[in-house]
Each structure stands twice: as structure tokens, then as C-alpha cells.
Design an enzyme around this catalytic site. Structure first.
Site, mmCIF file in Angstrom:
data_model
loop_
_atom_site.group_PDB
_atom_site.id
_atom_site.type_symbol
_atom_site.label_atom_id
_atom_site.label_comp_id
_atom_site.label_asym_id
_atom_site.label_seq_id
_atom_site.Cartn_x
_atom_site.Cartn_y
_atom_site.Cartn_z
ATOM 1 N N LYS A 191 0.839 -1.200 0.000
ATOM 2 C CA LYS A 191 0.000 0.000 0.000
ATOM 3 C C LYS A 191 0.871 1.245 0.000
ATOM 4 O O LYS A 191 1.479 1.609 0.998
ATOM 5 C CB LYS A 191 -0.906 0.060 1.238
ATOM 6 C CG LYS A 191 -2.006 1.100 1.063
ATOM 7 C CD LYS A 191 -2.406 1.807 2.318
ATOM 8 C CE LYS A 191 -1.575 2.991 2.680
ATOM 9 N NZ LYS A 191 -1.720 4.165 1.804
ATOM 10 N N GLU A 266 9.284 1.148 10.924
ATOM 11 C CA GLU A 266 10.407 2.058 10.640
ATOM 12 C C GLU A 266 9.829 3.461 10.696
ATOM 13 O O GLU A 266 9.069 3.856 9.806
ATOM 14 C CB GLU A 266 10.983 1.798 9.243
ATOM 15 C CG GLU A 266 11.453 0.383 8.998
ATOM 16 C CD GLU A 266 12.717 0.040 9.770
ATOM 17 O OE1 GLU A 266 13.405 0.971 10.232
ATOM 18 O OE2 GLU A 266 13.000 -1.153 9.932
ATOM 19 N N CYS A 301 13.774 10.533 6.678
ATOM 20 C CA CYS A 301 13.655 10.056 8.055
ATOM 21 C C CYS A 301 14.973 10.241 8.795
ATOM 22 O O CYS A 301 14.998 10.485 9.981
ATOM 23 C CB CYS A 301 13.210 8.605 8.071
ATOM 24 S SG CYS A 301 14.205 7.567 7.022
ATOM 25 N N GLU A 398 9.822 16.192 14.796
ATOM 26 C CA GLU A 398 10.219 15.909 13.421
ATOM 27 C C GLU A 398 9.420 16.817 12.478
ATOM 28 O O GLU A 398 8.193 16.795 12.481
ATOM 29 C CB GLU A 398 9.949 14.442 13.067
ATOM 30 C CG GLU A 398 10.420 14.107 11.668
ATOM 31 C CD GLU A 398 10.088 12.674 11.258
ATOM 32 O OE1 GLU A 398 8.939 12.253 11.422
ATOM 33 O OE2 GLU A 398 11.000 11.982 10.765
HETATM 34 P P1 NAP Z 1 2.396 8.473 7.702
HETATM 35 O O1 NAP Z 1 1.447 9.600 7.673
HETATM 36 O O2 NAP Z 1 2.588 7.755 8.982
HETATM 37 O O3 NAP Z 1 1.929 7.476 6.555
HETATM 38 C C1 NAP Z 1 2.652 6.311 6.240
HETATM 39 C C2 NAP Z 1 1.726 5.312 5.593
HETATM 40 O O4 NAP Z 1 0.744 4.906 6.534
HETATM 41 C C3 NAP Z 1 0.983 5.859 4.396
HETATM 42 O O5 NAP Z 1 0.902 4.844 3.419
HETATM 43 C C4 NAP Z 1 -0.370 6.187 4.974
HETATM 44 O O6 NAP Z 1 -1.385 6.115 4.030
HETATM 45 C C5 NAP Z 1 -0.561 5.093 5.991
HETATM 46 N N1 NAP Z 1 -1.485 5.417 7.070
HETATM 47 C C6 NAP Z 1 -1.920 6.646 7.483
HETATM 48 N N2 NAP Z 1 -2.766 6.515 8.531
HETATM 49 C C7 NAP Z 1 -2.866 5.192 8.789
HETATM 50 C C8 NAP Z 1 -3.570 4.429 9.763
HETATM 51 N N3 NAP Z 1 -4.348 4.993 10.701
HETATM 52 N N4 NAP Z 1 -3.439 3.082 9.733
HETATM 53 C C9 NAP Z 1 -2.650 2.489 8.829
HETATM 54 N N5 NAP Z 1 -1.952 3.150 7.875
HETATM 55 C C10 NAP Z 1 -2.060 4.495 7.856
HETATM 56 O O7 NAP Z 1 3.857 8.921 7.254
HETATM 57 P P2 NAP Z 1 4.250 9.752 5.960
HETATM 58 O O8 NAP Z 1 3.857 11.169 6.202
HETATM 59 O O9 NAP Z 1 3.778 9.067 4.751
HETATM 60 O O10 NAP Z 1 5.837 9.600 5.978
HETATM 61 C C11 NAP Z 1 6.654 10.396 6.743
HETATM 62 C C12 NAP Z 1 7.134 9.633 7.964
HETATM 63 O O11 NAP Z 1 7.803 8.440 7.573
HETATM 64 C C13 NAP Z 1 8.146 10.415 8.759
HETATM 65 O O12 NAP Z 1 7.842 10.315 10.130
HETATM 66 C C14 NAP Z 1 9.457 9.708 8.444
HETATM 67 O O13 NAP Z 1 10.448 9.849 9.422
HETATM 68 C C15 NAP Z 1 9.013 8.305 8.297
HETATM 69 N N6 NAP Z 1 9.998 7.524 7.544
HETATM 70 C C16 NAP Z 1 10.744 6.596 8.213
HETATM 71 C C17 NAP Z 1 11.693 5.838 7.536
HETATM 72 C C18 NAP Z 1 12.505 4.803 8.253
HETATM 73 O O14 NAP Z 1 13.060 3.939 7.587
HETATM 74 N N7 NAP Z 1 12.612 4.833 9.568
HETATM 75 C C19 NAP Z 1 11.880 6.024 6.158
HETATM 76 C C20 NAP Z 1 11.096 6.991 5.502
HETATM 77 C C21 NAP Z 1 10.155 7.721 6.209
HETATM 78 P P3 NAP Z 1 -2.042 7.434 3.396
HETATM 79 O O15 NAP Z 1 -0.943 8.179 2.703
HETATM 80 O O16 NAP Z 1 -3.022 6.894 2.447
HETATM 81 O O17 NAP Z 1 -2.615 8.207 4.537
#
Ligand code: NAP
Ligand code: MG
Length: 496
Positions: A191, A266, A301, A398
Site C-alpha cells: 500500500k 520504521e 527520516c 520531526e
Molecule cells: P504516515 O502519515 O505515517 O503514513 C505512512 C503510511 O501509513 C501511508 O501509506 C499512509 O497512508 C498510511 N497510514 C496513514 N494513517 C494510517 C492508519 N491509521 N493506519 C494504517 N496506515 C495508515 O507517514 P508519511 O507522512 O507518509 O511519511 C513520513 C514519515 O515516515 C516520517 O515520520 C518519516 O520519518 C518516516 N519515515 C521513516 C523511515 C525509516 O526507515 N525509519 C523512512 C522513511 C520515512 P495514506 O498516505 O493513504 O494516509
């Protein structure tokens, strides 16, 4: 690359045919209820495609296809050499379609084409190839046991794996999940983020073309509920998530409330980059400090978002970083000369601007802070630097944008204390010319990756990638990542 200039990419973009449907059981399908959402390019705010808005019906269909393909053993039970060959073909097809995939990624997420062509797409292909190569090299163990027994310790595929991924490196973060999961023999449901679904949708077809059987690799774009439905599903065995810490906590709850599916997270970071007075090369450190926060618009990240500088070199070093920041001018993402592209969408731009406001109130603005529009209607932000107190909001949370917080310290112990005073523990760096100091500080930093005299090095697959504390559990990359997608089994055979 010289022949592929701005005109070339604009021409390709004009001709591009974009697939926006879900990929379930080997075919592209619309959402059963016909629902779609807009795919908006952050380059200029224009809608470039309509994307299938998957819901419960698509989740059920994908889980059924994944389960059926797994139970049938059409992938899991293949000779490892055969699976390897297929994965290598999949990697080769990604490389063959590199221009198209780079273009999709740039249009969808605003990332500079110079980055998607050199990092995102080749990185995803390399990941698929790397885990493919591993398949026929890894065996189990024969464990010491009573003489009347033969004891085998083996790893087998978990079953159906859901991968829920973010938008900052859309296909690369996805590949870090689906490549090891497929290599281990699982069936996968991917997804992508609703902000960046295009490359995931496209590679699904390439996977099928490579020979990965229908049902083994499914892609469900959706605007809202799909991640939750997957995490709550009773017939999914493992969920691998990359995203925010807040959503990561929900994913763990959903797993606990449903079938206790294996859960790998992650998550976010607020990584410290410590510059000591004996830093061997202040210019390199300054260029690296700027790259650590401005590369990929700070949507990293591992962003080195907290720059900790010793008081003795503070004025000199900050001046050098400010000089470096001038190089990160937002420009057209399709121009190969552009270093900084667009923020992924309006919501994220407003979120980052909210932090900039908080910074203006609490901290000292050293440069940037304003929205710019090199392309009308697009979402761009100047590289921004604040001098902060460790307690300021911009220094603690962040931001996920091109906003750097500079913190001044007086002793190494104080630097380590500030560095570790965070809910996160994804990455950290220290710059010093003293080997003993380097190792001492590296050992004390509570982070999954520590860089010494560099930042963001290590493109090789060999290094586990992930966090301490609320930056998550488990690791992407390296052979350790394969283990996440397997169950351990002990088989004891009595001989007499
Ligand atoms: P996010 O808002 O947490 O979304 C991540 C994924 O989860 C998206 O596919 C999102 O779908 C989905 N999602 C949202 N709400 C959900 C829920 N209640 N239940 C299940 N899935 C849900 O994060 P983001 O804004 O896309 O990405 C930024 C974050 O990723 C930052 O915090 C960054 O640090 C972290 N990151 C971490 C790493 C690592 O390896 N540690 C690498 C890259 C990024 P939708 O888009 O459809 O809402
Ligand atoms: Mg997008």
C-alpha cells in the site's frame, strides 16, 4: 545523462500515460465502487491522474489472492534458483523502465529528476537484485542435540505480508519491504502513500512480466483506510510499516486487536549531527550538514535536523553552513540541474510552514523561512535554518522539511546528552579528528546508524537500517531484513 536535459524530460512528461488502478491477482482493476482520488503534482499543483480509491472490497480481494497464491506454493515453493532468476529479471525490468519510473516519481512527489534517476529507481532495482541474489545462498542450521535426534532449525515464509509505506522515497521504501518479503517466499500486498502511488502501481506490472505469479504481488492505492484495514485484517500474517511514529503506534495496536500479526515499524527521527572543534575538515562538514537536511527537501527520516556545534567553532561553522544553504535553491524538479525540488503536497507544505512560524516565535531565524514559487502553483520552500535552544519546538519535533535547528554546546558530554534527549533514535553523526573520541561518542549515541566524519553514507544494502526507541523496531536492508519475513521452525527427528 547529458542527452537527457530539461527539454527531454518535459517532452517525456507530456507523452506519459499514467496507470492509476489497483493491481490485484495479476490485473489492474478499478475500485469496485468506482471511487477515485486525484493525483496532484506538487511541481505546479496540477492533477495528473485519477487513482483508484481502494476500500474494503479491494482489501478482501487482494488478501484472498495473496493467501491463495501462498497456499498454492506457486512462489513460496519454487526452487530458490528459480525465484532468484525471477527477482533478477524484475530488477532488470525496473532498470529498463528507469526513465519512465523516474519521471513518475518526480511528477508525483516533486523529487528532482537528478535524484530519482540516480538514487530512487536504481536503488529500488539494486534492492530487488540484492535480495534476489541472496535467495539461493541462505540455508538453515543443524543444531546440536541428543545423539538419537536430528535437529533442524529452518526459516520459512510467514505467508501474507502487507507493506504500508510513506511518500518520501516512494518506490525505494517500498522495495526495502517487498524485495526481502518476496525473496523469503511470501505473498505481498503493497500500500503506497496516497501522496505518491504511481511508481508502486507501475512496478506491479513489471513484477508480473518478470514472472512473479499472479496474486503474489498486489498493490492497493487508497486515500485513507487501506493501511488500517490491512493492519486489522485477520488473514494477514505480517505488516511492515514505514511512516510516522504516531501511525506506527496505531499499527501496533491494530495488530494487537486483531491476530497479533508480526509488526515491523520504521518510524520518524530527529537526528543529531555533532561537530566537535577538532573536526578534520570544516568545509566538508558544512557541505554535509546542509545536504543532511536539504537533500530531498528535508523529507528524510534520517535528516540531520539537529546540528550540534561546539561553541569554539560556532560562528565560523554556521557561516560555512549558511554559505552551503545558498546552493539549495528550489527549482523545477524536471530540470537535471535542480538540487531541491517541491514539497510533496500542500498539506505537508503547510505543516512545515507551521513549524517555521513556531521557530520564528521561539528561535532565531538565520536564513530562509518563506514559500517560493519557481513554478506557479507548486509547493516550494526556501532552505531554512534556525539557531535554537534544545527545548524549542523546532528542535524537538520531526518537521520533515528543509528546516535545520542549530544547537550550541560546550562539552562532549553535553553534546551526547542533548543528542540522546529525544524520543527518536534513528541516526546520528559525529565529526572529530580523534579516533578515540569518535568511538567513544559513537558508542554513546542511542541510534540505529551512526556516521563518523560523514552523513548519509552507505548506499550499500549491507547495512541494517532502522531505529532505537520510538524510531521503530526491526531493520530494513541487509540479510537481517530477510529474517523479518520468516518464521523460525525447529524440526526434531527421532532416529531410534
Ligand atoms: P504516515 O502519515 O505515517 O503514513 C505512512 C503510511 O501509513 C501511508 O501509506 C499512509 O497512508 C498510511 N497510514 C496513514 N494513517 C494510517 C492508519 N491509521 N493506519 C494504517 N496506515 C495508515 O507517514 P508519511 O507522512 O507518509 O511519511 C513520513 C514519515 O515516515 C516520517 O515520520 C518519516 O520519518 C518516516 N519515515 C521513516 C523511515 C525509516 O526507515 N525509519 C523512512 C522513511 C520515512 P495514506 O498516505 O493513504 O494516509
Ligand atoms: Mg503526489
Amino acid at each position: 545523462m547529458t542527452d537527457k536535459n530539461f527539454d527531454y524530460w518535459q517532452g517525456r512528461a507530456a507523452d506519459l500515460r499514467i496507470e492509476g488502478r489497483a493491481f490485484i491477482d495479476g490485473v489492474y482493476v478499478d475500485a469496485a465502487d468506482g471511487g477515485t482520488f486525484d493525483c496532484v503534482s506538487p511541481i505546479d499543483g496540477r492533477t495528473i491522474a485519477r487513482i483508484a480509491d481502494s476500500g474494503e472490497a479491494e482489501v478482501e480481494a487482494a488478501v484472498a489472492a495473496a493467501r491463495r497464491s501462498f497456499e498454492a506454493g506457486v512462489w513460496a515453493n519454487l526452487n530458490p534458483r528459480q525465484r532468484k532468476k525471477t527477482m533478477l529479471k524484475f530488477g532488470a525490468l525496473i532498470r529498463q523502465h528507469a526513465d519512465e519510473l523516474s519521471l513518475l516519481e518526480t511528477l508525483d512527489a516533486g523529487k528532482p529528476i537528478g535524484d530519482t534517476t540516480t538514487v530512487d529507481i536504481p536503488g529500488a532495482a539494486y534492492c530487488v537484485e540484492w535480495f534476489g541474489e541472496a535467495i539461493d545462498k541462505i540455508g538453515g542450521e543443524v543444531a546440536p542435540a541428543d545423539h538419537h535426534l536430528v535437529g533442524l532449525v529452518t526459516r520459512e515464509a510467514i505467508g501474507v505480508v502487507a507493506a504500508v509505506v510513506p511518500w518520501n522515497f516512494p518506490i525505494l521504501m517500498a522495495a526495502w519491504k517487498f524485495a526481502p518479503a518476496l525473496a523469503a517466499g511470501n505473498s505481498v500486498i503493497l500500500k503506497p502513500s496516497e501522496k505518491s502511488p504511481l511508481t508502486a502501481i507501475r512496478v506491479a506490472q513489471l513484477a508480473l512480466e518478470a514472472g512473479i505469479p499472479a496474486g503474489v504481488f498486489n498493490v492497493l492505492p487508497g486515500a485513507g483506510n487501506v493501511g488500517r484495514l490491512l493492519a486489522q485484517h485477520m488473514d494477514i500474517d505480517c505488516i511492515a510499516f514505514t511512516g510516522s511514529t504516531a501511525v506506527g503506534k496505531l499499527i501496533m495496536q491494530y495488530a494487537g486487536q486483531s491476530n497479533l500479526k508480526r509488526t515491523w515499524l520504521e518510524l520518524g527521527g530527529k537526528s543529531p549531527n555533532i561537530v566537535l572543534p577538532d573536526c578534520p575538515d570544516l568545509d566538508r562538514a558544512a557541505a554535509s550538514a546542509a545536504g543532511a537536511i536539504f537533500y530531498n527537501m528535508g523529507e528524510m527520516c534520517t535528516a540531520g535536523s539537529r546540528l550540534l556545534v561546539h561553541r569554539d567553532i560556532k560562528d565560523d561553522f554556521i557561516a560555512r553552513v549558511l554559505e552551503q544553504a545558498k546552493k539549495w535553491v528550489p527549482g523545477h524538479p524536471l530540470d537535471p540541474a535542480t538540487g531541491m525540488g517541491a514539497i510533496v503536497d500542500q498539506i505537508q507544505l503547510e505543516r512545515v510552514l507551521g513549524y517555521v512560524e513556531a521557530g520564528r516565535a521561539e528561535s532565531t531565524l538565520l536564513c530562509g523561512g518563506d514559500r517560493v514559487e519557481p513554478i506557479a502553483g507548486g509547493y516550494y520552500l526556501q532552505p531554512t535554518i534556525f539557531e535554537v535552544k534544545p527545548t524549542d519546538r523546532v528542535a524537538r519535533e520531526e518537521i520533515f522539511g528543509p528546516v535545520l535547528s542549530v544547537i550550541v554546546f560546550d562539552t562532549i558530554d553535553e553534546a551526547v546528552q542533548i543528542a540522546n534527549d529525544s524520543d527518536y533514535g534513528l541516526a546520528a553523526a559525529v565529526w572529530t579528528g580523534n579516533l578515540t573520541t569518535a568511538h567513544d561518542v559513537a558508542r554513546k549515541l542511542r541510534a540505529g546508524t551512526v556516521w563518523v566524519n560523514c552523513y548519509d553514507e552507505g548506499g550499500d544494502m549491507n547495512f541494517p537500517f532502522g531505529g532505537f526507541k520510538q524510531s521503530g523496531n526491526g531493520r530494513d536492508k541487509s540479510l537481517h531484513a530477510l529474517e523479518k519475513y520468516t518464521e523460525l521452525k525447529s524440526t526434531l527427528v527421532r532416529l531410534r
